[in-house]
Design a protein around this motif. Structure first.
Motif, PDB file in Angstrom:
ATOM      1  N   ARG A   1     -55.488  54.496  61.504  1.00  0.00           N
ATOM      2  CA  ARG A   1     -56.331  55.070  62.547  1.00  0.00           C
ATOM      3  C   ARG A   1     -56.403  54.145  63.756  1.00  0.00           C
ATOM      4  NH1 ARG A   1     -57.175  59.827  63.727  1.00  0.00           N
ATOM      5  NH2 ARG A   1     -59.247  59.479  64.623  1.00  0.00           N
ATOM      6  N   ARG A   2     -56.506  52.844  63.486  1.00  0.00           N
ATOM      7  CA  ARG A   2     -56.543  51.872  64.590  1.00  0.00           C
ATOM      8  C   ARG A   2     -55.281  51.971  65.448  1.00  0.00           C
ATOM      9  NH1 ARG A   2     -59.485  47.079  64.833  1.00  0.00           N
ATOM     10  NH2 ARG A   2     -58.187  46.870  66.679  1.00  0.00           N
ATOM     11  N   LEU A   3     -54.179  52.335  64.781  1.00  0.00           N
ATOM     12  CA  LEU A   3     -52.902  52.431  65.503  1.00  0.00           C
ATOM     13  C   LEU A   3     -52.671  53.834  66.084  1.00  0.00           C
ATOM     14  CD1 LEU A   3     -50.680  50.346  63.050  1.00  0.00           C
ATOM     15  CD2 LEU A   3     -51.621  49.615  65.250  1.00  0.00           C
ATOM     16  N   GLY A   4     -53.674  54.670  65.994  1.00  0.00           N
ATOM     17  CA  GLY A   4     -53.589  55.987  66.619  1.00  0.00           C
ATOM     18  C   GLY A   4     -52.992  57.069  65.729  1.00  0.00           C
ATOM     19  N   GLY A   5     -52.910  56.821  64.422  1.00  0.00           N
ATOM     20  CA  GLY A   5     -52.273  57.773  63.517  1.00  0.00           C
ATOM     21  C   GLY A   5     -53.241  58.736  62.845  1.00  0.00           C
ATOM     22  N   THR A   6     -52.673  59.614  62.017  1.00  0.00           N
ATOM     23  CA  THR A   6     -53.449  60.619  61.270  1.00  0.00           C
ATOM     24  C   THR A   6     -53.169  60.465  59.780  1.00  0.00           C
ATOM     25  OG1 THR A   6     -53.117  62.100  63.147  1.00  0.00           O
ATOM     26  CG2 THR A   6     -53.980  63.101  61.126  1.00  0.00           C
ATOM     27  N   PRO A   7     -53.822  59.501  59.145  1.00  0.00           N
ATOM     28  CA  PRO A   7     -53.568  59.298  57.715  1.00  0.00           C
ATOM     29  C   PRO A   7     -54.358  60.269  56.833  1.00  0.00           C
ATOM     30  CG  PRO A   7     -55.077  57.632  58.538  1.00  0.00           C
ATOM     31  CD  PRO A   7     -54.725  58.497  59.715  1.00  0.00           C
ATOM     32  N   TYR A   8     -53.726  60.677  55.735  1.00  0.00           N
ATOM     33  CA  TYR A   8     -54.386  61.471  54.698  1.00  0.00           C
ATOM     34  C   TYR A   8     -54.579  60.553  53.485  1.00  0.00           C
ATOM     35  CZ  TYR A   8     -53.626  66.100  56.811  1.00  0.00           C
ATOM     36  OH  TYR A   8     -53.672  67.202  57.615  1.00  0.00           O
ATOM     37  N   LEU A   9     -55.737  60.623  52.889  1.00  0.00           N
ATOM     38  CA  LEU A   9     -55.977  59.831  51.682  1.00  0.00           C
ATOM     39  C   LEU A   9     -55.374  60.565  50.489  1.00  0.00           C
ATOM     40  CD1 LEU A   9     -59.715  58.896  52.364  1.00  0.00           C
ATOM     41  CD2 LEU A   9     -57.650  57.624  53.003  1.00  0.00           C
ATOM     42  N   GLN A  10     -54.653  59.819  49.657  1.00  0.00           N
ATOM     43  CA  GLN A  10     -53.997  60.486  48.535  1.00  0.00           C
ATOM     44  C   GLN A  10     -54.421  59.873  47.195  1.00  0.00           C
ATOM     45  OE1 GLN A  10     -49.478  61.005  47.739  1.00  0.00           O
ATOM     46  NE2 GLN A  10     -50.303  62.911  48.514  1.00  0.00           N
ATOM     47  N   PRO A  11     -55.589  60.256  46.710  1.00  0.00           N
ATOM     48  CA  PRO A  11     -55.971  59.807  45.367  1.00  0.00           C
ATOM     49  C   PRO A  11     -55.095  60.491  44.328  1.00  0.00           C
ATOM     50  CG  PRO A  11     -57.504  61.468  46.133  1.00  0.00           C
ATOM     51  CD  PRO A  11     -56.564  61.192  47.280  1.00  0.00           C
ATOM     52  N   LEU A  12     -54.868  59.809  43.235  1.00  0.00           N
ATOM     53  CA  LEU A  12     -54.115  60.462  42.153  1.00  0.00           C
ATOM     54  C   LEU A  12     -55.007  61.455  41.436  1.00  0.00           C
ATOM     55  CD1 LEU A  12     -51.893  57.895  40.246  1.00  0.00           C
ATOM     56  CD2 LEU A  12     -51.221  59.653  41.859  1.00  0.00           C
ATOM     57  N   PHE A  13     -54.410  62.603  41.111  1.00  0.00           N
ATOM     58  CA  PHE A  13     -55.065  63.609  40.266  1.00  0.00           C
ATOM     59  C   PHE A  13     -54.236  63.676  39.001  1.00  0.00           C
ATOM     60  CE2 PHE A  13     -57.907  67.172  42.037  1.00  0.00           C
ATOM     61  CZ  PHE A  13     -58.729  66.270  42.673  1.00  0.00           C
ATOM     62  N   CYS A  14     -54.275  62.636  38.205  1.00  0.00           N
ATOM     63  CA  CYS A  14     -53.411  62.619  37.041  1.00  0.00           C
ATOM     64  C   CYS A  14     -54.108  61.886  35.907  1.00  0.00           C
ATOM     65  CB  CYS A  14     -52.075  61.969  37.361  1.00  0.00           C
ATOM     66  SG  CYS A  14     -52.136  60.188  37.374  1.00  0.00           S
ATOM     67  N   LYS A  15     -53.484  61.888  34.761  1.00  0.00           N
ATOM     68  CA  LYS A  15     -54.088  61.209  33.615  1.00  0.00           C
ATOM     69  C   LYS A  15     -53.486  59.810  33.552  1.00  0.00           C
ATOM     70  CE  LYS A  15     -55.562  62.501  28.995  1.00  0.00           C
ATOM     71  NZ  LYS A  15     -55.433  63.505  27.950  1.00  0.00           N
ATOM     72  N   GLY A  16     -53.955  58.935  34.438  1.00  0.00           N
ATOM     73  CA  GLY A  16     -53.398  57.604  34.547  1.00  0.00           C
ATOM     74  C   GLY A  16     -53.901  56.673  33.462  1.00  0.00           C
ATOM     75  N   PRO A  17     -53.336  55.455  33.439  1.00  0.00           N
ATOM     76  CA  PRO A  17     -53.697  54.497  32.392  1.00  0.00           C
ATOM     77  C   PRO A  17     -55.194  54.192  32.349  1.00  0.00           C
ATOM     78  CG  PRO A  17     -51.735  53.772  33.573  1.00  0.00           C
ATOM     79  CD  PRO A  17     -52.251  54.967  34.297  1.00  0.00           C
ATOM     80  N   GLU A  18     -55.823  54.057  33.514  1.00  0.00           N
ATOM     81  CA  GLU A  18     -57.254  53.729  33.497  1.00  0.00           C
ATOM     82  C   GLU A  18     -58.044  54.821  32.778  1.00  0.00           C
ATOM     83  OE1 GLU A  18     -59.307  53.911  37.216  1.00  0.00           O
ATOM     84  OE2 GLU A  18     -60.901  52.562  36.532  1.00  0.00           O
ATOM     85  N   ALA A  19     -57.709  56.058  33.084  1.00  0.00           N
ATOM     86  CA  ALA A  19     -58.419  57.176  32.446  1.00  0.00           C
ATOM     87  C   ALA A  19     -58.189  57.183  30.945  1.00  0.00           C
ATOM     88  CB  ALA A  19     -57.961  58.495  33.065  1.00  0.00           C
TER      89      ALA A  19
END
Lengths: 609, 363
Positions: free
Chosen positions: A426-444
């Motif tokens: 954002r500081r650099l003028g961009g349009t970032p999308y946040l991409q959380p995982l929706f999966c059954k990862g190791p932590e889960a």
């Protein structure tokens, strides 16, 4: 509808029981000002003809699910209508689940209304005109926009402050640092623009070649190709272009979303641009919103990209200017196109190619590319920042992925890294999308966070991010990953439910996988792509704008996540972002966060060259 | 073009096989050949049973009238020549010429009016073959004669198949009546029981002697209406002549045996006939039937030789099994019969004595 143009329409179910479809069409016809006569089910063809004559109708619409004998009955109706003189002034059409134009023609009908026909199409037939735009199934599709309405304002002031502090430190650290990847990106941009201006690119290309290594260096020095790769022939490219043109001329497929705003993306990367286009056509046929280019892993660890149209690559389709241009030319008019640039030594140049050749989005993440993607943190920080500047220049939105979770890095640490990159973007003028995982990862798995259900942990991630910042969210990648099995039905269902959950939580986009992606043992099949898309369409249709309600556990997990993120950011602010990557603050080796080695020692001061 | 229709008593009775056999005969005539369908034909697999279907292959030079989207579906190289304005569920029918031989897929006009338009657009000289669909026959009135395909797919049991086919052929054989000399009561559309009663009342009001009054029935005469008609006419003091527009009025009325029975009942008191005849040129027989078991279809067959022999013995028209060796000879005779019966000339055909020497088999 003027009185003169209004038609008299007889609707008759040949079916012994069902007439729902005709009732739906009757409602649309009456709303359009036409007069309708609906016969009860199971009236013999002779009586339908008699009723059509008696009521002096203009059109007869029959409905029936076709079987062997039923088709004979429908054909008999057409014959009776002809012999009775009805066909001199009355048009007849038939609809039903198994009706296709070929069968309707064989039975002697003027039109067929098969599955998915809209009532408006039937109205258009009655009125003797082609369906208007928007009246046909799928015809309402418009090119979706990746233009989030989010403000990027921080709801969690302290986290916002910490992110700004970290960003300033990172930008100051990066100032004056350069890498071969950043220089190649500049050269590539210059080469493309010079070629377009009709100028020679020879000097730029020589300079570019000097900045390559491994397979790319061999290519530029001797024309060697990596094992297995071969150039596409002109005839092959011409054939796929014709195929794409024909496919693009076909009517749009069935709707995938059911009024939801959540865009659905899926990836391609067969290793061959021709096969990629064929896969994309399948995906477009089932109305996916966007496609994502997957490239081979070696492309991330090699300094430099090849030039030319190449096929027979394993593990993704090699990124070259020509391959990207051919694929772009094959895309349908509705399809969004993401070219990923998130993890390797060609990150900045890939964003240049994406921008120059008309991509709609890219993917950039310094943290994931460093800790799980194999690229040296310092190098990727320099290249990633350059990539984000290019993304802003080309107005390319990008998702910032947290795939560290797949290695076992806890979500709060992965999210901290993602938020840092997004804030800098954002500081650099961009349009970032946040991409959380929706999966059954190791932590889960380790913490049993998804034992009770698969909703709470995912919902907690979205809730946590929403509490922190008003930014667009694009879960992935793909949703439902690690929940798939060899069973394609199971994999389709779980993908569909994750996509529906994302839509229910109001995310901007989701990335889905085909039902055989995890277990194909070879190429992904077109049928498996359709499985998943059909399942997603059904799930989105099922929930519509209804909401999935997480349990109170989601709130608690979200609190935990926000708190964990804040603590991690506090520590990053103390040590600095790049050092934090090396020191495991954003994911330790024990947690699966291994700082990558590719490109280590290749960052230099701008003045040093 | 002179047109011959190929209709079936039901789906899978061998229309396409008959068509391809006739196509070979037509190709040997030395005149232009046209081809179209009142339905859809030429696909690999049957839409309903999933069983393989016979291909429709045309030689180079054949005129093909089919829906525009199908021009490139087959292997024949079809060059579109003109549109016809006739619409089908698959698209507009266009006239095309086969520049190279190969397979074609046909979707042609679904109605007699549409078929007339298409036939008129074809070159004036030559012979056009028109393929049927299911048991549909009505649009074939736009042709000059019909070849009827029947077989085990219509009735599995041979006695029933013979009886129903014989009754259907009998309907084609009804005499053509002279124009009416006296008053006429005319009905159109489809004869309902109520129509039959009203017609009876109208006839009763006319009164008069037998032979002076005529009931003219256009459209379709279903057996339900025909039964009532027979009943009410028997109650009248007079016996009017009964005239049906054409054979389709009767053939589409219901099971041919039943229709024939009712016509014979009417014929006991009245002269019964048609306003215009429609030649049935030949009957082809097919021992195949789709054998359904558990929702799946497999090919089934009855005794083909017996079917052909017994059918030939019971019908007054040529009977052909188009897979037999002599089929071509018989089909040549069929074309010759059409020419001599209807006094039609096919411009460009070498009118050899073999065509003209064949006596009409219609009785």
């Amino acid at each position: 509808m003027s009185g003169e143009a209004a038609k008299r329409v007889l609707l008759a179910p040949l079916d012994p029981v069902h007439d729902v479809g005709l009732k739906v069409i009757r409602r649309a016809l009456e709303a359009a000002g036409h007069t309708t006569i609906l016969l009860p089910p199971d009236v013999p063809p002779e009586e339908i003809v008699a009723a059509a004559l008696e009521h002096q109708v203009d059109v007869v619409l029959l409905s029936r699910t076709i079987g062997y004998q039923v088709a004979e009955a429908a054909a008999r109706f057409a014959d009776l209508a002809e012999a009775a003189g009805l066909r001199e002034r009355v048009r007849i059409a038939i609809g039903g689940m198994a009706i296709r134009p070929e069968l309707a023609a064989e039975m002697g009908f003027d039109a067929a209304f098969g599955p998915g026909t809209t009532p408006e199409e039937a109205v258009a037939f009655v009125e003797g005109r082609e369906p208007a735009p928007g009246e046909q199934r799928g015809a309402t599709r418009r090119r979706p926009a990746l233009a989030p309405t989010r403000t990027y304002r921080y709801r969690h002031a302290e986290i916002g402050r910490l992110l700004e502090e970290i960003a300033q430190e990172l930008l100051a650290w990066a100032h004056g640092r350069l890498s071969p990847g950043v220089e190649r990106a500049q050269l590539r941009q210059a080469m493309i623009r010079a070629a377009r201006a009709g100028e020679s690119t020879e000097r730029l290309r020589r300079e570019y070649a000097r900045l390559t290594d491994g397979a790319a260096a061999a290519f530029y020095a001797r024309g060697d190709l990596p094992p297995g790769l071969r150039r596409l022939e002109a005839g092959e490219l011409q054939a796929i272009r014709r195929y794409a043109e024909r496919a693009n001329a076909a009517p749009a497929g069935p709707e995938l979303r059911h009024g939801q705003d959540t865009l659905v993306f899926t990836q391609y990367g067969t290793g061959c641009p021709i096969h990629d286009i064929a896969h994309i056509k399948v995906l477009e046929g089932w109305s996916v919103d966007g496609v994502i280019h997957f490239d081979p892993a070696w492309g991330a660890r090699t300094e430099g990209l090849l030039e030319g149209a190449f096929t027979h690559q394993r593990d993704g389709t090699v990124i070259t200017p020509e391959n990207l241009q051919h694929i772009r030319a094959g895309l349908g008019p509705y399809t969004l196109w993401q070219v990923r640039a998130h993890r390797g030594l060609n990150t900045a140049e890939t964003v240049v190619l994406a921008g120059e050749y008309g991509a709609d989005a890219t993917k950039i993440n310094i943290a994931y590319g460093s800790l799980s993607g194999g690229t040296d943190p310092e190098r990727l920080a320099v290249d990633g920042l350059a990539a984000m500047r290019y993304a802003a220049e080309y107005r390319l939105p990008y998702d910032v992925v947290t795939n560290e979770e797949l290695s076992g890095v806890p979500a709060h640490k992965a999210f901290a890294g993602m938020l840092i990159v997004a804030h800098v973007g954002r500081r650099l003028g961009g349009t970032p999308y946040l991409q959380p995982l929706f999966c059954k990862g190791p932590e889960a798995l380790i913490r049993g966070l998804m034992d009770a259900n698969h909703v709470d942990f995912h919902a907690a991630k979205i809730l946590a991010l929403r509490r922190i910042v008003d930014a667009p969210i694009w879960p992935g990648a793909p949703v439902g990953f690690m929940t798939h099995t060899e069973d394609r039905v199971q994999s389709s269902v779980t993908t569909a439910l994750h996509a529906a959950l994302g839509a229910s939580l109001g995310v901007e986009a989701v990335t889905i996988a085909s039902s055989d992606e995890a277990y194909s043992g070879g190429p992904i099949t077109a049928a498996s792509r359709v499985d998943t898309l059909r399942a997603v369409a059904e799930a989105l249709r099922f929930f519509g704008r209804a909401r999935i309600e997480p349990t109170p556990a989601a709130e608690s997990l979200a609190d935990e996540l926000v708190e964990g993120i804040e603590q991690v950011l506090r520590r990053v602010a103390e040590v600095g972002f790049v050092r934090a990557l090396y020191e495991g603050v954003l994911g330790s080796p024990e947690e699966g966060g291994h700082p990558g080695r590719a490109g280590r020692g290749t960052v230099y001061a701008r003045a040093a060259r | 073009m002179v047109a011959i229709g190929v209709a079936g008593t039901a789906k899978n009775t061998g229309k396409t096989t008959t068509l391809t056999a006739l196509l070979q005969v037509a190709a040997g005539l030395g005149a232009p050949v046209g081809l179209t369908s009142i339905g859809f034909d030429g696909e690999d697999l049957d839409h309903l049973t999933g069983l393989p279907k016979p291909r429709v292959d045309v030689p180079a030079g054949t005129w093909v009238a089919t829906a525009r989207p199908l021009l490139k579906v087959g292997t024949a190289r079809l060059e579109p020549v003109s549109g016809t304005g006739v619409q089908t569920a698959v698209g507009e029918v266009v006239l095309a010429r086969a520049e190279e031989a190969g397979r074609v897929v046909l979707a042609g006009p679904a109605t007699a009016a549409g078929l007339r338009t298409v036939l008129a657009a074809l070159p004036r000289s030559g012979l056009c073959l028109v393929d049927g669909a299911f048991g549909r026959m009505a649009p074939m009135l736009a042709t000059q004669g019909l070849v009827l395909a029947t077989g085990a797919a219509y009735r599995r049991q041979l006695p029933a198949l013979l009886a129903e086919t014989a009754a259907l052929v009998w309907l084609f054989e009804r005499p053509v009546l002279d124009p009416p000399a006296g008053p006429v009561v005319r009905l159109h559309g489809i004869l309902t029981p109520n129509d039959a009663k009203q017609a009876s009342e109208a006839l009763r009001r006319f009164g008069g002697a037998a032979g002076e009054l005529r009931l003219v029935l256009g459209g379709v005469v279903p057996v339900a209406g025909l039964e009532i008609l027979a009943e009410v006419l028997e109650a009248l003091p007079i016996a009017p002549e009964i005239q049906f527009d054409n054979v389709m009025c009767l053939a589409l009325g219901g099971p041919p045996l039943k229709v024939r029975g009712l016509l014979r009942r009417l014929g006991r008191r009245s002269r019964v006939g048609l306003a215009r005849g429609f030649p049935l040129l030949a009957v082809t027989v097919n021992p195949f039937f789709p054998d359904e078991s558990g929702g799946k279809f497999r090919p089934g067959y009855v005794d083909g030789q017996r079917l052909r022999e017994e059918m030939a013995a019971s019908l007054p028209v040529p009977v052909v099994d188009v897979r037999q060796q002599d089929a071509s000879t018989v089909l040549h005779q069929v074309v010759g019969n059409l020419l001599s019966m209807r006094d039609l000339s096919i411009e460009g055909i070498k009118r050899t004595s073999s065509y003209l020497s064949v006596a009409p088999t219609h009785k």
